[in-house]
Motif scaffolding. Structure first.
Motif, PDB file in Angstrom:
ATOM      1  N   ILE A   4      34.018  47.209  51.266  1.00 30.17           N
ATOM      2  CA  ILE A   4      34.158  48.246  50.233  1.00 30.17           C
ATOM      3  C   ILE A   4      33.270  47.860  49.054  1.00 30.17           C
ATOM      4  O   ILE A   4      33.293  46.710  48.602  1.00 30.17           O
ATOM      5  N   ALA A   5      32.506  48.840  48.562  1.00 32.28           N
ATOM      6  CA  ALA A   5      31.670  48.650  47.373  1.00 32.28           C
ATOM      7  C   ALA A   5      32.116  49.648  46.314  1.00 32.28           C
ATOM      8  O   ALA A   5      32.250  50.839  46.598  1.00 32.28           O
ATOM      9  N   MET A  52      35.129  42.921  49.427  1.00 38.49           N
ATOM     10  CA  MET A  52      34.766  43.913  48.416  1.00 38.49           C
ATOM     11  C   MET A  52      33.754  43.367  47.428  1.00 38.49           C
ATOM     12  O   MET A  52      33.774  42.186  47.100  1.00 38.49           O
ATOM     13  N   VAL A  53      32.919  44.282  46.960  1.00 41.52           N
ATOM     14  CA  VAL A  53      31.966  43.986  45.897  1.00 41.52           C
ATOM     15  C   VAL A  53      32.064  45.108  44.879  1.00 41.52           C
ATOM     16  O   VAL A  53      32.277  46.268  45.239  1.00 41.52           O
ATOM     17  N   GLU A  87      39.836  38.348  36.591  1.00 41.21           N
ATOM     18  CA  GLU A  87      40.954  38.564  37.516  1.00 41.21           C
ATOM     19  C   GLU A  87      40.451  39.056  38.881  1.00 41.21           C
ATOM     20  O   GLU A  87      40.886  38.553  39.923  1.00 41.21           O
ATOM     21  N   LEU A  88      39.540  40.012  38.885  1.00 43.02           N
ATOM     22  CA  LEU A  88      39.007  40.509  40.157  1.00 43.02           C
ATOM     23  C   LEU A  88      38.284  39.403  40.917  1.00 43.02           C
ATOM     24  O   LEU A  88      38.461  39.250  42.128  1.00 43.02           O
ATOM     25  N   ARG A  89      37.492  38.615  40.212  1.00 43.42           N
ATOM     26  CA  ARG A  89      36.798  37.491  40.864  1.00 43.42           C
ATOM     27  C   ARG A  89      37.801  36.503  41.452  1.00 43.42           C
ATOM     28  O   ARG A  89      37.604  36.012  42.563  1.00 43.42           O
ATOM     29  N   VAL A 120      37.075  39.365  44.813  1.00 42.01           N
ATOM     30  CA  VAL A 120      36.092  40.447  44.722  1.00 42.01           C
ATOM     31  C   VAL A 120      34.783  39.866  44.177  1.00 42.01           C
ATOM     32  O   VAL A 120      34.786  39.127  43.196  1.00 42.01           O
ATOM     33  N   ARG A 121      33.692  40.174  44.824  1.00 43.27           N
ATOM     34  CA  ARG A 121      32.378  39.763  44.304  1.00 43.27           C
ATOM     35  C   ARG A 121      31.992  40.768  43.240  1.00 43.27           C
ATOM     36  O   ARG A 121      31.789  41.951  43.535  1.00 43.27           O
TER      37      ARG A 121
END
Length: 189
Positions: free
Chosen positions: A81-82, A117-118, A139-141, A145-146
């Motif tokens: 997912i991007a 995901m990125v 938080e996402l990292r 998540v990239r």
């Protein structure tokens, strides 16, 4: 619904680079991806005149709302997912788990499902100075998540860098970095 090509969910928020999504879909397809396009409600409103053509090109419905309970899934399962352009609202809602919108709901759940995901933000420098934004990026990292933003870019490239308010350059949004990362993620699997 099966496909032999890797499936990319491309999710866009309402920032000016989203108007180039048809070119991005074509580029992703040229790289061998089966693309399913999802949009936040405002991005869907912006792209409404292009919706039929985007559905024709992708071969899938463009989605911006949750399906009803019991309805079948209309997309194949995502391999990656991007999320781009990812606005201030989308980044913060995703990091905080506020799943009011379809796009944010899918990516929030995708973290728990282990879907690679990125994300590449698109915010101006004023939004970037808001304390919650940096917390959300972190938080996402930390959730895997990239995030192509600031010093967290790929191969020494910094990813998206905010402009001053009112001085955006949507034509310079680095879509190629996003798709290069999608390819890297897919090849690593």
């Amino acid at each position: 619904m099966t496909t032999t090509r890797p499936v990319l969910y491309l999710f866009g928020s309402a920032a000016p680079p989203v108007f180039d999504v048809a070119k991005v879909v074509a580029d992703a397809q040229g790289r061998g991806f089966d693309v399913c396009l999802g949009l936040t409600p405002t991005a869907a409103r912006w792209l409404e005149p292009q919706k039929a053509e985007l559905e024709r090109v992708t071969g899938h419905p463009v989605r911006s709302a949750y399906k009803l309970p019991g309805e079948p899934d209309v997309w194949p399962k995502a391999d990656v997912i991007a999320v781009a352009p990812a606005t201030f609202n989308t980044v913060n809602a995703w990091a905080l788990g506020i799943t009011r919108d379809f796009v944010v709901g899918v990516v929030a759940e995708g973290i728990g499902k282990g879907v690679p995901m990125v994300a590449m933000p698109c915010v101006n420098a004023a939004y970037a100075r808001h304390r919650q934004f940096e917390r959300s990026i972190t938080e996402l990292r930390e959730m895997g998540v990239r995030v192509l933003y600031g010093d967290g870019g790929v191969d020494g490239d910094d990813g998206f860098v905010p402009n001053q308010p009112g001085q955006g350059k949507p034509e310079q949004y680095p879509w190629h970095l996003l798709l290069d990362t999608v390819e890297d993620i897919t090849l690593a699997r």
